[in-house]
Design an enzyme around this catalytic site. Sequence first.
Site, mmCIF file in Angstrom:
data_model
loop_
_atom_site.group_PDB
_atom_site.id
_atom_site.type_symbol
_atom_site.label_atom_id
_atom_site.label_comp_id
_atom_site.label_asym_id
_atom_site.label_seq_id
_atom_site.Cartn_x
_atom_site.Cartn_y
_atom_site.Cartn_z
ATOM 1 N N CYS A 33 9.270 -2.065 2.639
ATOM 2 C CA CYS A 33 8.620 -3.738 1.748
ATOM 3 C C CYS A 33 8.508 -3.620 0.444
ATOM 4 C CB CYS A 33 7.194 -3.801 2.168
ATOM 5 S SG CYS A 33 6.206 -1.955 1.424
ATOM 6 N N CYS A 103 0.971 1.640 3.964
ATOM 7 C CA CYS A 103 0.386 1.546 2.911
ATOM 8 C C CYS A 103 -0.642 2.793 1.878
ATOM 9 C CB CYS A 103 -0.166 0.008 2.851
ATOM 10 S SG CYS A 103 0.536 -1.112 3.383
HETATM 11 FE FE1 FES Z 1 4.370 -1.859 2.200
HETATM 12 FE FE2 FES Z 1 1.391 -2.400 2.704
HETATM 13 S S1 FES Z 1 3.344 -3.517 3.372
HETATM 14 S S2 FES Z 1 2.309 -0.689 1.439
#
Ligand code: FES
Length: 137
Positions: A33, A103
């Site tokens: 991400c 996360c």
């Molecule tokens: Fe990557 Fe939350 S989407 S840390």
Amino acid sequence: MYSEKVMDHFQNPRNMGEMENASGIGTAGNAKCGDIMRIYLDIDHSGRIREAKFKTFGCGAAVAASSMATELLKGKTVQEALEVTNKAVMEALDGLPPVKVHCSLLAEEAIHAALWDYGERNGIVIRGLEKPLKDMP
Ligand code: FES
């Protein structure tokens, strides 16, 4: 989808910001991400965490996880800080949706990196703490 606690910590993050003269700093990133989290620890001479702060370039769940993680770290010894796992952070937040579990993992990794940094600077071995794989400059 998100618990009230997650929303609260996302909208009113605790302990956000940088720390001057931190005793330990750790950064973790998620390649998928692209989010990055940095944890700063202020640790007293007896090895107890006086203050914890964070800076997170990431999603709302990552901000909430960092906020909760820093709250959980305060007052703990560096050894007890290992109890602040991603599971503990998630439980304290009343859960995260499955796609957001990573996360909270970022928080655990950043904590471990900060503890490792503190240990290295002071020649202290924290039992059960392994050298972080993903610490970033
Ligand atoms: Fe990557 Fe939350 S989407 S840390």
